[in-house]
Design an enzyme around this catalytic site. Structure first.
Site, PDB file in Angstrom:
ATOM      1  N   ARG A 239       0.845  -1.143   0.170  1.00  0.00           N
ATOM      2  CA  ARG A 239       0.029  -0.111   0.093  1.00  0.00           C
ATOM      3  C   ARG A 239       0.706   1.239   0.118  1.00  0.00           C
ATOM      4  NH1 ARG A 239      -4.706   0.335   4.421  1.00  0.00           N
ATOM      5  NH2 ARG A 239      -2.938   0.886   5.765  1.00  0.00           N
TER       6      ARG A 239
ATOM      7  N   LYS B 276      -3.024   6.458   1.057  1.00  0.00           N
ATOM      8  CA  LYS B 276      -2.806   6.837   2.398  1.00  0.00           C
ATOM      9  C   LYS B 276      -1.717   8.034   2.520  1.00  0.00           C
ATOM     10  CE  LYS B 276      -2.336   4.919   7.208  1.00  0.00           C
ATOM     11  NZ  LYS B 276      -3.719   5.216   7.504  1.00  0.00           N
TER      12      LYS B 276
ATOM     13  N   GLU C  95     -16.653   5.861   4.500  1.00  0.00           N
ATOM     14  CA  GLU C  95     -15.869   5.372   5.713  1.00  0.00           C
ATOM     15  C   GLU C  95     -15.649   6.377   6.591  1.00  0.00           C
ATOM     16  OE1 GLU C  95     -11.716   4.766   5.105  1.00  0.00           O
ATOM     17  OE2 GLU C  95     -11.445   6.088   3.636  1.00  0.00           O
TER      18      GLU C  95
HETATM   19  C1  LIG Z   1      -8.870   6.492   6.286  1.00  0.00           C
HETATM   20  C2  LIG Z   1      -8.526   5.333   6.758  1.00  0.00           C
HETATM   21  N1  LIG Z   1      -9.532   4.033   6.344  1.00  0.00           N
HETATM   22  C3  LIG Z   1      -9.224   2.774   6.886  1.00  0.00           C
HETATM   23  C4  LIG Z   1      -8.321   2.636   7.755  1.00  0.00           C
HETATM   24  C5  LIG Z   1      -8.030   1.296   7.866  1.00  0.00           C
HETATM   25  O1  LIG Z   1      -6.996   0.652   7.268  1.00  0.00           O
HETATM   26  P1  LIG Z   1      -6.166  -0.530   7.827  1.00  0.00           P
HETATM   27  O2  LIG Z   1      -7.195  -1.570   8.155  1.00  0.00           O
HETATM   28  O3  LIG Z   1      -5.225  -0.949   6.757  1.00  0.00           O
HETATM   29  O4  LIG Z   1      -5.493  -0.001   9.098  1.00  0.00           O
HETATM   30  C6  LIG Z   1      -7.322   3.525   7.810  1.00  0.00           C
HETATM   31  C7  LIG Z   1      -5.987   3.331   8.513  1.00  0.00           C
HETATM   32  O5  LIG Z   1      -5.079   3.179   8.172  1.00  0.00           O
HETATM   33  C8  LIG Z   1      -7.448   4.924   7.364  1.00  0.00           C
HETATM   34  O6  LIG Z   1      -6.751   5.943   7.480  1.00  0.00           O
END
Ligand SMILES: Cc1ncc(COP(=O)(O)O)c(C=O)c1O
Length: 345
Positions: free
Chosen positions: A80, A184, A220
């Site tokens: 990622r 991210k 989300e």
């Molecule tokens: C905007 C956002 N959505 C979802 C997630 C959850 O992703 P992950 O399960 O890979 O930590 C995160 C955290 O990383 C995030 O910052």
């Protein structure tokens, strides 16, 4: 072992022993190095300070019931960050280099890796930041890759699996249509600071963003994905502006293993009324239940047009609990890691 109150850790900065760094310049990365100097020294003209030339990751290391140390799916985080850095057109570390840096970070800070049994873990924060001096808007040609860490408990500071309230973000977006929501990158988080402050000041734990194009579908939360349980079905939004969560991906597999149907699809806002259980899911929040979601004309408004009460209420829903126990069991070495998600140190 550091003298910490392991049962009362929240999700906060805490200085540890060392951070891991590597610098990219003239087409190559310097060897990974551990340093006790937590301050970076680079130009005030670095792109990161002006144009947010930065992306990052979040993953966890666990000390298992069997004494083994496990990193959870670091290969996925490596992929990622390579996508995120690629979107910023900056150099990215290889998957192997990323995983090695994370392992080094755990080793160098081993005193801060929480003991088994406190529900705590070590959160790793890899970052890629553009550091060459520049004035015009441009991608960075020199990049700092660093991995730091902190021992953490629950994200909200509340007891594990304690439900909290949420509010819809009607008049704010965290991402644009065709924008950067699925990456991210640092800039996404700056966007959500102000609306989050508004929501928190009103006592809401979470802010639920809608799709930025039509504002009719669930996207989300600001730092986690949305997951709902409807009968024997696991429902999570399909959207271009949502970050592909590694926890969500994991839980979808776990749900399938339990014989549940997994639906990754468009989720209209009004469907919240049909869900039995609703949760935020992510590395930091793991699974955190939501007990109600308010819909307001604006975040600033005192008027609430509709409150969705989630039937599981002040308890964590049964299915969510089962999903939580399985993922945490695998991370703690209590359950068999049949999918090969854990990387032992
Ligand atoms: C905007 C956002 N959505 C979802 C997630 C959850 O992703 P992950 O399960 O890979 O930590 C995160 C955290 O990383 C995030 O910052």
């Amino acid at each position: 072992m550091a003298e910490l109150d392991w049962s009362n850790l929240s999700f906060q900065y805490r200085k540890t022993e060392a951070i891991i760094v590597s610098y990219y310049k003239d087409g190559q990365w310097s060897p990974l190095a551990a340093t006790k100097d937590f301050d970076f020294h680079f130009s005030a003209f670095a792109g990161v300070f002006h144009y947010a030339n930065a992306c990052f990751e979040g993953l966890k290391a666990f000390r298992g019931a069997d004494g083994k140390i496990r990193l959870f799916r670091p290969d996925e985080n490596a992929k990622r960050i390579r996508r995120s850095g690629g979107h910023l057109d900056m150099a990215v570390p290889s998957e192997e280099m990323f995983i090695e840096a994370c392992m080094m970070c755990v080793r160098e800070n081993i005193e801060y890796l929480p003991p088994y049994g406190y529900g705590a873990s070590m959160y790793l924060r890899p970052v890629l930041i553009g550091i060459n001096p520049q004035l015009g808007i441009a991608s960075s040609t020199e990049v700092l890759f660093a991995v730091m860490c902190a021992p953490v408990g629950t994200y909200s500071g509340a007891k594990i699996l304690t439900p909290g309230t949420a509010v819809l973000a009607r008049n704010y977006d965290r991402a644009a249509p065709n924008g950067t929501g699925a990456f991210k990158i640092a800039a996404n988080y700056a966007t959500s600071l102000h609306p989050y402050n508004l929501a928190h000041r009103q006592g809401y734990r979470e802010l639920l963003f809608l799709d930025p194009a039509t504002k009719t579908r669930i996207d989300e939360f600001g730092s986690s994905n949305f997951l709902a349980i409807k009968g024997n079905t696991y429902v999570t939004p399909l959207s271009d502006s949502v970050l592909p969560s590694i926890t969500n991906k994991t839980l979808q597999t776990v749900a399938s293993d339990f014989g549940m149907t997994v639906e990754k699809r468009v989720v209209p806002v009004e469907e919240i009324a049909e869900f039995d259980e609703v949760n935020a899911c992510g590395t930091a929040v793991v699974i955190t239940p939501v007990c109600s979601i308010d819909d307001k004309p604006t975040l600033e408004s005192t008027e609430v047009t509709r409150t969705y009460h989630i039937p599981s209420g002040d308890e964590c829903g049964k299915v969510s609990r089962k999903l939580y126990d399985r993922i945490r069991g695998i991370q703690d070495g209590l359950e068999e890691d049949t999918h090969g998600w854990c990387f032992e140190l």
